[in-house]
Each structure stands twice: as structure tokens, then as C-alpha cells.
Design a protein around this motif. Structure first.
Motif, PDB file in Angstrom:
ATOM      1  N   VAL A 405      -0.958  11.164   2.617  1.00  0.00           N
ATOM      2  CA  VAL A 405       0.196  10.523   3.267  1.00  0.00           C
ATOM      3  C   VAL A 405       0.053   8.999   3.209  1.00  0.00           C
ATOM      4  CG1 VAL A 405       1.405  10.180   5.460  1.00  0.00           C
ATOM      5  CG2 VAL A 405       0.686  12.474   4.778  1.00  0.00           C
ATOM      6  N   PHE A 406      -1.126   8.500   3.521  1.00  0.00           N
ATOM      7  CA  PHE A 406      -1.352   7.048   3.470  1.00  0.00           C
ATOM      8  C   PHE A 406      -1.220   6.503   2.053  1.00  0.00           C
ATOM      9  CE2 PHE A 406      -3.432   7.640   7.660  1.00  0.00           C
ATOM     10  CZ  PHE A 406      -2.806   6.606   8.345  1.00  0.00           C
ATOM     11  N   VAL A 407      -1.701   7.250   1.073  1.00  0.00           N
ATOM     12  CA  VAL A 407      -1.564   6.810  -0.320  1.00  0.00           C
ATOM     13  C   VAL A 407      -0.091   6.733  -0.710  1.00  0.00           C
ATOM     14  CG1 VAL A 407      -1.998   7.469  -2.724  1.00  0.00           C
ATOM     15  CG2 VAL A 407      -3.833   7.652  -1.034  1.00  0.00           C
ATOM     16  N   LEU A 408       0.682   7.718  -0.321  1.00  0.00           N
ATOM     17  CA  LEU A 408       2.116   7.720  -0.633  1.00  0.00           C
ATOM     18  C   LEU A 408       2.823   6.530   0.014  1.00  0.00           C
ATOM     19  CD1 LEU A 408       2.878  11.538  -0.305  1.00  0.00           C
ATOM     20  CD2 LEU A 408       3.001  10.168  -2.403  1.00  0.00           C
ATOM     21  N   VAL A 409       2.423   6.181   1.235  1.00  0.00           N
ATOM     22  CA  VAL A 409       3.005   5.005   1.886  1.00  0.00           C
ATOM     23  C   VAL A 409       2.610   3.736   1.137  1.00  0.00           C
ATOM     24  CG1 VAL A 409       3.059   3.614   3.988  1.00  0.00           C
ATOM     25  CG2 VAL A 409       3.106   6.107   4.142  1.00  0.00           C
ATOM     26  N   ALA A 410       1.341   3.649   0.757  1.00  0.00           N
ATOM     27  CA  ALA A 410       0.871   2.466   0.031  1.00  0.00           C
ATOM     28  C   ALA A 410       1.605   2.286  -1.284  1.00  0.00           C
ATOM     29  CB  ALA A 410      -0.632   2.565  -0.223  1.00  0.00           C
ATOM     30  N   GLU A 411       1.892   3.399  -1.968  1.00  0.00           N
ATOM     31  CA  GLU A 411       2.517   3.352  -3.288  1.00  0.00           C
ATOM     32  C   GLU A 411       4.026   3.548  -3.244  1.00  0.00           C
ATOM     33  OE1 GLU A 411       0.868   2.424  -5.778  1.00  0.00           O
ATOM     34  OE2 GLU A 411      -1.182   2.603  -5.002  1.00  0.00           O
ATOM     35  N   LYS A 412       4.601   3.526  -2.032  1.00  0.00           N
ATOM     36  CA  LYS A 412       6.045   3.706  -1.853  1.00  0.00           C
ATOM     37  C   LYS A 412       6.535   5.003  -2.504  1.00  0.00           C
ATOM     38  CE  LYS A 412       6.999  -1.252  -1.572  1.00  0.00           C
ATOM     39  NZ  LYS A 412       7.772  -2.402  -2.114  1.00  0.00           N
ATOM     40  N   GLY A 413       5.708   6.049  -2.370  1.00  0.00           N
ATOM     41  CA  GLY A 413       6.096   7.373  -2.830  1.00  0.00           C
ATOM     42  C   GLY A 413       5.877   7.644  -4.303  1.00  0.00           C
ATOM     43  N   LYS A 414       5.323   6.694  -5.052  1.00  0.00           N
ATOM     44  CA  LYS A 414       5.147   6.868  -6.502  1.00  0.00           C
ATOM     45  C   LYS A 414       3.662   6.918  -6.841  1.00  0.00           C
ATOM     46  CE  LYS A 414       9.428   4.394  -7.636  1.00  0.00           C
ATOM     47  NZ  LYS A 414      10.018   3.247  -8.382  1.00  0.00           N
ATOM     48  N   LEU A 415       3.218   8.086  -7.301  1.00  0.00           N
ATOM     49  CA  LEU A 415       1.821   8.256  -7.682  1.00  0.00           C
ATOM     50  C   LEU A 415       1.630   7.998  -9.171  1.00  0.00           C
ATOM     51  CD1 LEU A 415       0.883  11.484  -5.675  1.00  0.00           C
ATOM     52  CD2 LEU A 415       0.547   9.100  -5.013  1.00  0.00           C
TER      53      LEU A 415
END
Length: 429
Positions: A405-415
Motif C-alpha cells: 500500500v505504501f509503495v503504491l502511494v509513493a508511486e501514485k499507483g504505478k508499479l
């Protein structure tokens, strides 16, 4: 020198200090790893001795033995808040050596500890001393590197650092064969003295005088604001914190799982070392591949794999009548920790990347958040031990999902974004 800085790499001749001595790239990595290993040793060498310590000092509840680890991690976490601003003002080397001195003194005091409460108090102080090694090592690396170059160096340092969990439990077991658990603390003091002397003789001061920040309340608050106000830095710090909690949870429960559930006895250090070796292998492979594929692609792919494998282990632990057969358990768990071995270094590099101008404060704030959060989560996972692998596997799956969840927030939903390092990211601060 400008070309060297633009490359993000150390000059071929090494780092020159004001005193004129030089530190090669290989020695630089080895020293950073050794500094971080002081902390790892303080945790892992204790594991075979937890039951004997509890019995010797009259601790009746098995889960309470874990407090020897938890209280150390608490001291390690809280004190990092102070080392960073101090190092941004006075440099890296002096605070590092003072911290090592505290660690050595408290380690020696533990040799003659009279009761369990005194041991916990000294372990808290020992954690305070060890915190300097974590803050300074990350700050020093950030002083010299940024971007993918920093991730590569941190991965190589982590690879060497992870050798400690391979050998530390066995070392503790050997010490107890010829002596008693008190002497483990004497070994800790000796190891830290050797590394401290190495740093004193060879490590240059990496923080240039013009980059030092005033040690005032305003400058400290400003530095903290820079760190906590950066979305990428904050979110990757929190993601790394929850992932670290999984590691601490396992460390707290390791003896109870390997010895209590699987009855490995003196084979416990071998099983522990095998998993740690997978982590070291992962860190090495990451150092080779991060320049080509980038921190984001590697860490995010492995995080998805970590979550998937943890969910598989949770299903097996919950559905089988009895414990998961050891060969199946150890293979799945080793693969889970293989993922962890690359995730941590990349997440830390991503968190530190935009914070070069306040590297010391950033390292301390990030280290404080990660260590305190990780220790708290690890304590919850460890104290939930109920004689099965369900609490640990559930804990791993949960922290992995929250980290995502934190990674998705950091990347604005783009992995899986391929972010090419810009020139400003590659310039040493």
C-alpha cells in the motif's frame, strides 16, 4: 573530480581524508558492512542463549525471553533521532566512535549482570550505542553515492553484513559449549573494539565543512520536515519499516520455531544460517542487477513474490493437521527471505535518494521510524507465538500487504516504472 562525482562512483584511487590516508572502494564497503554487523551480532549471537539466559535469571515465561531482543531494538530505535542531527553538525566520525564506546562499555557490564531487569536496562543502553553505527554507515554511504550507485553499494554492504546471521548463532552456540552465556557479551565487546579501531585508523570524515548544518532546534525541525514531508521518502520508509518488522518477528520466534516446533536442537544455527545465506545471495544479485533494471522494478517484483509466498505458507500452516513438514517450510521460508534480502536495501536507497542535503538527519529519522516500527511489529509477531507457524506466516503476509500500500502511494499507483537517474541524482552532495 567532477567526472568522478558525476559518475556516482568512488575515485579509483579511493577516498582521501584530510590526514592523507586512503580507503579503497572494497575496504569502504567492507567497513560499512562491518559497522552494520555490530548491530546484527548483538541480536543474532544471542539467539541460542535465550532459554539459558531466562533459566539463569529466573524468567519463567518462554515468550518473555524475547525481551532481551525487543528492549535492545527499542534503545536502538529511539536514539537514532539524536545521532543524525549531531552528525550533520559535527561530522560522522566522532559520533560513530562515541557510540561504539557506549556499546563496548555496556557489553562488558552485561558479563557481570546480576538479574534480568539489569540485563534489560543494559541491553537498552547497548542499543543506544549501536544506533550510531546504523545512522553513520547510511549517512557516510549517502555522502559519497546517490541513486542506483548508492543502491549497489548498500547491496554489497548488506551482502557482507548478512554473513553475520550465517555465523552468529553458531558462534553463540560454540561460546556456550566452552563457557556460559555471559561470555557472549564479552565477544560482542571484543568484536566492536576491533571494528572501532579499524574505523578510527582508516575512516575519513566524509561530511565536508561547508555541508554541515547548525545544531539548533530550528535546523533540526527543518531537517525533520524535509524528511517527513517528502512523499517518496516517507512512503518507502514506512514500507521498509513494515518489512523490517517481519524480520524482527522471525528473529524473536526463531528458536521457538526451529527448536520448539521442529526439534532441531543444536541444528538450529545451521537452519538459521541457511536462510541468512539466501538473504546474502539476494543482496549480491541485487548489486549486480540494480544498475540494469533499477531499484523500483526489482524491489516491487520481489515484494509481490514475498506476499504470494507468505500467503502460501499461511494457507499450509492453517490447513494442515500439524506443523508444515520441515523441508517444505524451510524451502518456502528461504525463498521469502530471499525476497527480503533485496527489498530492504532498495527501499532504503529509494527513501534516501531525494534527501542528500540532510543525509545525517534523514538517516536518523528513517532509521528511527524503521527500527521503532519494525521492533514493535516484530514484538507483536513474536509474542503471538502459539506453538505453530500460523502467527509468523500471518504476520509476514500482513506486513507485505501493508508495505505494498505504501509503495503504491509513493508511486501514485504505478508499479515497475523505469526511472533513469538524472544527473542531479548522481552528483555527490
Amino acid at each position: 573530480m567532477k567526472n568522478e562525482q558525476a559518475s556516482g562512483k568512488l575515485p579509483e584511487s579511493g577516498i582521501a581524508s584530510a590526514a592523507g590516508f586512503k580507503l579503497s572502494k572494497a575496504e569502504f564497503i567492507a567497513l560499512m558492512a562491518a559497522l552494520m554487523a555490530i548491530n546484527a551480532l548483538a541480536i543474532d549471537v544471542m539467539l541460542p542463549a535465550l532459554s539459558e539466559i531466562g533459566s539463569s535469571l529466573g524468567v519463567l515465561t518462554a515468550n518473555h525471553h524475547q525481551y532481551v531482543i525487543s528492549i535492545y531494538l527499542l534503545g536502538f530505535a529511539v536514539s537514532q533521532l539524536f545521532y543524525g542531527p549531531i552528525s550533520d553538525r559535527f561530522g560522522r566520525k566522532k559520533p560513530l566512535l562515541i557510540g561504539i564506546g557506549i556499546y563496548v562499555a555496556t557489553s562488558l557490564a552485561c558479563v557481570w549482570v546480576p538479574d534480568f531487569n539489569s540485563l534489560l536496562a543494559l541491553r537498552f543502553l547497548q542499543g543506544i550505542g549501536a544506533a550510531s553505527t546504523r545512522v553513520m554507515a547510511v549517512s557516510i554511504v549517502r555522502d559519497r553515492y546517490s541513486g542506483r550507485a548508492m543502491a549497489e553499494i548498500m547491496s554489497l554492504a548488506m551482502m557482507v553484513f548478512m554473513i553475520v546471521p550465517v555465523i552468529a548463532p553458531a558462534t553463540g552456540q560454540i561460546i556456550m559449549l566452552f563457557s556460559e552465556w555471559h561470555m557472549i557479551f564479552g565477544f560482542m565487546a571484543f568484536f566492536a573494539c576491533v571494528i572501532g579501531f579499524w574505523a578510527y585508523m582508516r575512516l575519513p570524515e566524509t561530511l565536508a565543512p561547508e555541508n554541515r548544518r547548525p545544531f539548533t532546534a530550528g535546523s533540526i525541525i527543518s531537517g525533520f520536515g524535509i524528511v517527513l514531508g517528502n512523499r517518496t521518502a516517507f512512503c518507502y520508509t514506512m514500507a521498509a519499516s513494515f518489512m523490517l518488522g517481519s524480520l524482527f518477528g522471525f528473529i524473536n520466534s526463531a528458536q521457538q520455531i526451529y527448536v520448539g516446533i521442529y526439534d532441531l536442537g543444536k541444528g538450529f544455527p545451521i537452519a538459521f544460517a541457511g536462510v541468512a545465506a539466501f538473504m546474502a545471495l539476494s543482496a549480491f544479485l541485487n548489486s549486480r542487477m540494480v544498475g540494469r533494471y533499477g531499484m523500483r522494478r526489482i524491489s516491487q517484483t520481489l515484494l509481490i513474490t514475498f506476499i504470494s509466498l507468505s500467503f502460501l505458507l499461511l494457507l499450509l500452516s492453517a490447513m494442515l493437521d500439524g506443523p508444515v513438514p520441515f523441508p517444505i517450510y524451510i524451502v518456502i521460508f528461504a525463498l521469502i527471505m530471499f525476497c527480503f534480502g533485496s527489498i530492504g536495501g532498495n527501499f532504503n536507497a529509494l527513501a534516501m535518494e531525494p534527501l542528500g542535503q540532510v543525509a545525517g538527519t534523514a538517516s536518523s529519522v528513517l532509521g528511527f521510524v524503521q527500527s521503532l516500527t519494525g521492533a514493535a511489529i516484530g514484538t507483536v509477531i513474536g509474542q503471538s507465538f502459539d506453538g505453530t507457524t500460523v502467527p509468523m506466516s500471518l504476520g509476514y503476509f500482513s506486513v507485505g500487504a501493508i508495505a505494498m500500500v505504501f509503495v503504491l502511494v509513493a508511486e501514485k499507483g504505478k508499479l515497475f516504472r523505469a526511472v533513469s537517474p538524472s544527473p542531479q541524482h548522481m552528483i555527490e552532495k
